[in-house]
Design a protein around this motif. Structure first.
Motif, short mmCIF file in Angstrom:
data_model
loop_
_atom_site.label_atom_id
_atom_site.label_comp_id
_atom_site.label_asym_id
_atom_site.label_seq_id
_atom_site.Cartn_x
_atom_site.Cartn_y
_atom_site.Cartn_z
N HIS A 127 0.82 -1.22 0.00
CA HIS A 127 0.00 0.00 0.00
C HIS A 127 0.85 1.27 0.00
O HIS A 127 0.38 2.34 -0.35
N HIS B 165 -0.98 2.91 -3.08
CA HIS B 165 -2.06 3.83 -2.70
C HIS B 165 -1.83 5.27 -3.15
O HIS B 165 -2.81 6.01 -3.37
N LEU C 245 -3.98 6.34 -6.07
CA LEU C 245 -5.45 6.36 -5.97
C LEU C 245 -6.06 7.70 -6.41
O LEU C 245 -7.09 7.71 -7.11
N SER D 9 -7.74 5.88 -9.53
CA SER D 9 -8.42 4.96 -8.62
C SER D 9 -9.29 3.93 -9.36
O SER D 9 -9.21 2.72 -9.05
N GLU E 22 -8.72 -1.04 -9.80
CA GLU E 22 -9.59 -2.11 -9.31
C GLU E 22 -9.22 -3.46 -9.90
O GLU E 22 -9.47 -4.50 -9.28
N TYR F 118 -6.90 -5.39 -7.49
CA TYR F 118 -7.32 -5.78 -6.15
C TYR F 118 -7.54 -7.29 -6.00
O TYR F 118 -7.17 -7.87 -4.95
N TRP G 37 -6.24 -1.19 3.51
CA TRP G 37 -7.07 -1.61 2.36
C TRP G 37 -8.57 -1.56 2.65
O TRP G 37 -9.36 -1.71 1.70
N VAL H 69 -10.18 1.09 0.73
CA VAL H 69 -9.93 0.93 -0.71
C VAL H 69 -10.81 -0.16 -1.29
O VAL H 69 -11.49 0.03 -2.31
N PHE H 70 -10.81 -1.33 -0.66
CA PHE H 70 -11.67 -2.41 -1.12
C PHE H 70 -13.13 -2.05 -0.86
O PHE H 70 -13.46 -1.29 0.07
N SER H 71 -13.99 -2.62 -1.63
CA SER H 71 -15.42 -2.43 -1.37
C SER H 71 -15.80 -3.14 -0.08
O SER H 71 -15.10 -4.07 0.38
#
Length: 823
Positions: free
Chosen positions: A538, A542, A545, A549, A553, A556, A584, A587-589
């Motif tokens: 990260h 990161h 992003l 961003s 995806e 990921y 994360w 960042v992750f859903s």
């Protein structure tokens, strides 16, 4: 054609014949010329003579026009004379041409005496265009009979405003002459022979129209040429028309005034003069009917009438008048043409002036361009610089803007500016000095950019000039720099891109991300090993992003897969895992992150709680703290269910055993409050946790309320503790209700969005369980839906349904079939 000449019944030769001379030398000017009737032409000597066909004199003149628009006048028959008296009256009229006073009787144009009896008429001519009225002078001795009466009639008339010699009534319109009867000769209808009433009465109240005025004028002119006795000779009167009169009247083609329609024109008329009976809507339709009369009923021509000569003369006059009018129109047209030509001349002069200005401007522009070409030569004594180009382009835009836009002079920068900028960037190192050419490109962005967007051709045709400058001069240096760039040295690259982001067109920056940045990041992520790499991923991923961003995806799933493998031998006592996973979480859903934690973290935390030992006399909280440190990472419901399953059953069992051995309730109370304080507030508000602590309170209350001996004051302490806990639970519940009521619509929309993302998160979780790649494909859409790579298949989601791309179309499939197809 002269008035009174009817070409439908007779055509007379223009030449003077012997018969005309013989007729002119005869003494009977008023004698009727013999003309064979229709019956004489058919039957000859056996023709029957009809006394009704004899010609009778017309008091209105031969050429008077009949007005069929007026009503039919019926007159009284009067005193009928015997045939002898009528013959005697005719003989007297033929032999005696003098009036009662012995003076010669004046004859009219028809050869008839103008006055009869002792009544004399005094005619006054009204101005042209006005109605003419004739006053009748009564006979001498008229009304003398009144002297034998008492004079009452004359007195009554005088009281009513009557004046002798004038008409009766308010406006003097009443008649004073008795109505007379006339005998009509011929077989024509009423009005065919002109006016048939009392001539004196007609003249007294005559109202002439425009046609009648013209007829009288013609009769006066025609009478000047008539052969008359020496006494009756009059001086010839000529009427002249000037050019202005012709222009004012409009010439012979002007439309004659039409008589105003009268009420009589709307009367229903039955015409029985023809072979069939016709019903007409008014007398005006009779005028349009061509009546056929016998030869005896037709008016006779005058002696020495020459209608052909009159027609020719009239035709010459009309032609002359028409020529005058044509000349007038031509003159007016020529004057208008002169005015139009003047206006056209002014417009053309203005156009020439504008053209002259345009030519001067183009010559100035051409001179500037030629000067640039001369200074671009290698052997020029004064080489062209970028500042000179800036001055030239500013001058073109300020002083010659129309020519600059019309002739696309911004394309001149390709030949003049591009080589100079390229020469300036030969030694530029983008990573070391990213701001070196910023000001120069900012200047040319202001001067050259027009915003055409993407190029229209592979060779740059149609591309904006500034975009082409960036693409052909700046972009090659960036591509060269990416060849030696290390992904983990992100600071310089990010600073370079952030500095140039306002100056580089969007489509060029997108190309840079997709063709240069993303391939390097994908390669670096594939080579990353979380167990051996000393630098967390990260830290160097990161920072991208804010710029790319959505493009990240696709990385990921690979990152989660590698992290899951690294956690295979992980123990909850190792805190490094939470430090690696915590960055994360935003960042992750939410669904993908929860799925990852439930799969790789939650089972190990459950094992840790199972091994945890609860000992009130010597308690170690290490295992308990290892689990609670994941609060905030794991979902609250999942963490609560973990404690409800592996912790609270053992905790309740220890409390029950302790209470059954007559404990110190003060220590029990402290132990209870100590464990409760270890849980976060969010978990304490969960119903499952509340139920467990309430259960513990109930056990304590039953223990102190039993029949055995208990510690003094223990019952009060436990009761106080119970009431305090109940009050806190009630306050917490009220606060939660208030928060729910104060929830904003934005939060509700956010939660709704999270719910809508659950299906995607489910697919993400299934892909991770089966070790399949699940990531969006950059810049690929289908029906406004993002397209994803799921294993070996290409899919998109719409309303909770997964569609897989087939050979020809997209096919909906179930989630299990998708997993089987993607392996």
């Amino acid at each position: 054609m002269a008035t009174g000449y009817d070409s439908d019944h007779e055509v007379e030769r223009f030449e003077v014949t012997d018969e005309d001379l013989e007729f002119g030398l005869s003494s009977g000017l008023g004698r009727k010329r013999y003309r064979a009737s229709k019956e004489h032409n058919i039957y000859g000597i056996w023709a029957r003579e009809d006394s009704d066909d004899d010609e009778r004199p017309s008091f209105s003149g031969k050429n008077s026009k009949q007005n069929y628009s007026t009503g039919i006048d019926f007159i009284s028959g009067g005193v009928k004379q015997s045939s002898g008296e009528i013959l005697k009256e005719k003989d007297d009229d033929a032999s005696d041409d003098s009036d009662v006073d012995g003076a010669p009787m004046e004859m009219d144009m028809a050869g008839m005496p103008k006055h009869f009896g002792a009544v004399k008429e005094k005619k006054t001519k009204a101005p042209k265009g006005k109605p003419q009225f004739r006053s009748v002078v009564p006979e001498q001795g008229f009304g003398n009979w009144e002297k034998h009466t008492k004079g009452i009639g004359q007195k009554l008339l005088a009281k009513m405003g009557y004046e002798p010699g004038k008409g009766l009534g308010k406006n003097k319109q009443g008649i004073t002459i008795p109505v007379e009867a006339f005998k009509r000769k011929g077989r024509a209808a009423v009005g065919a022979y002109g006016f048939e009433g009392n001539k004196n009465l007609h003249e007294q109240f005559q109202t002439t129209t425009g046609e009648e005025e013209e007829e009288e004028e013609f009769q006066e002119q025609l009478a000047q040429w008539k052969k008359q006795p020496e006494k009756a000779k009059q001086k010839v009167k000529y009427k002249y028309k000037t050019v202005e009169d012709v222009r004012a009247t409009g010439g012979p083609g002007a439309k004659k005034k039409m008589a105003a329609p009268t009420a009589a024109s709307k009367i229903k008329v039955i015409d029985m003069t023809g072979p069939e009976t016709r019903v007409l809507s008014g007398y005006d339709q009779i005028a349009g009917t061509q009546l056929q009369f016998t030869d005896e009923a037709m008016p006779k021509k005058k002696a020495f009438s020459m209608p052909e000569l009159e027609h020719n003369l009239t035709l010459l006059v009309e032609m002359t008048e028409q020529q005058i009018l044509d000349n007038e129109r031509r003159l007016r047209h020529e004057k208008d043409m002169i005015i139009n030509l003047k206006h056209e001349d002014e417009k053309l002069t203005e156009v020439l002036h504008e053209e002259k200005k345009s030519i001067d401007k183009l010559e100035a522009v051409l001179e500037m361009v030629e000067e640039c070409e001369r200074r671009l030569d290698l052997g020029s004594l004064e080489p062209l610089t970028l500042r000179d180009c800036e001055t030239m382009f500013r001058r073109l835009q300020e002083e010659y803007y129309v020519e600059y836009k019309s002739y696309e002079l911004n394309q001149l920068a390709i030949t003049v500016v591009f080589p100079l900028v390229k020469k300036m960037l030969i030694d530029w190192k983008p990573l070391l000095d990213s701001a070196f050419p910023l000001q120069e490109f900012l200047l040319w962005k202001e001067l050259l950019e027009e915003g055409h967007g993407m190029p229209l051709g592979s060779d740059g045709t149609g591309m904006d000039v500034y975009h082409r400058l960036v693409w052909e001069i700046w972009m090659p240096h960036i591509r060269t720099m990416f060849g030696s760039w290390s992904v983990r040295n992100y600071d310089q690259m990010l600073r370079l891109l952030e500095d140039w982001l306002p100056l580089v067109p969007t489509w060029i920056m997108d190309n840079l991300y997709d063709q240069l940045v993303m391939p390097r990041l994908l390669t670096e992520v594939d080579n990353w090993n979380p167990t051996t790499d000393t630098m967390p991923i990260h830290q160097w991923l990161h920072p991208w992003l804010p710029l790319i961003s959505p493009r990240l995806e696709c990385l990921y799933p690979t990152i989660r897969h590698k992290l899951g493998k690294a956690l295979t031998n992980w123990h909850p006592s190792d805190a490094s895992a939470i430090h690696i996973l915590k960055p994360w979480k935003p960042v992750f859903s939410e669904g993908s992150m929860d799925s990852f934690l439930l799969k790789n973290i939650l089972p190990k935390l459950g094992l840790c709680l199972q091994e945890f030992v609860i000992n009130p006399h010597q308690q170690h909280l290490d295992g308990f703290q290892w689990v609670l440190r994941w609060h905030g990472m794991l979902p609250v419901q999942s963490l609560t269910s973990l404690f409800e399953k592996h912790f609270f059953p053992k905790w309740i069992q220890v409390l029950c055993t302790w209470l059954s051995n007559n404990p110190d309730y003060e220590q029990v109370t402290k132990w209870y409050l100590g464990w409760k304080s270890q849980f976060p507030e969010e978990m304490l508000n969960e119903p499952a946790v509340k139920d467990q602590f309430n259960r513990a309170l109930d056990m304590m209350n039953r223990a102190v309320g039993g029949g055995g001996v208990v510690q003094p004051g223990a019952r009060e302490n436990v009761a106080y503790l119970t009431s305090t806990e109940r009050r806190r639970d009630f306050e917490a519940q009220a606060a939660a209700e208030k928060r729910r009521e104060e929830r904003t619509p934005m939060e509700a929309a956010r939660k709704a969005a999270n719910v809508s993302m659950n299906f995607k998160d489910l697919i993400q979780a299934k892909a991770e369980e089966n070790n399949l790649v699940f990531c969006p494909i950059p810049n690929k859409w289908h029906e406004a839906k993002a397209v994803y790579q799921f294993g070996t298949k290409t899919i998109y989601m719409d309303r909770g349904v997964v569609f897989v791309q087939g050979e020809k179309t997209w096919v909906p499939v179930s989630l299990q079939n998708l997993i089987d197809m993607a392996r």
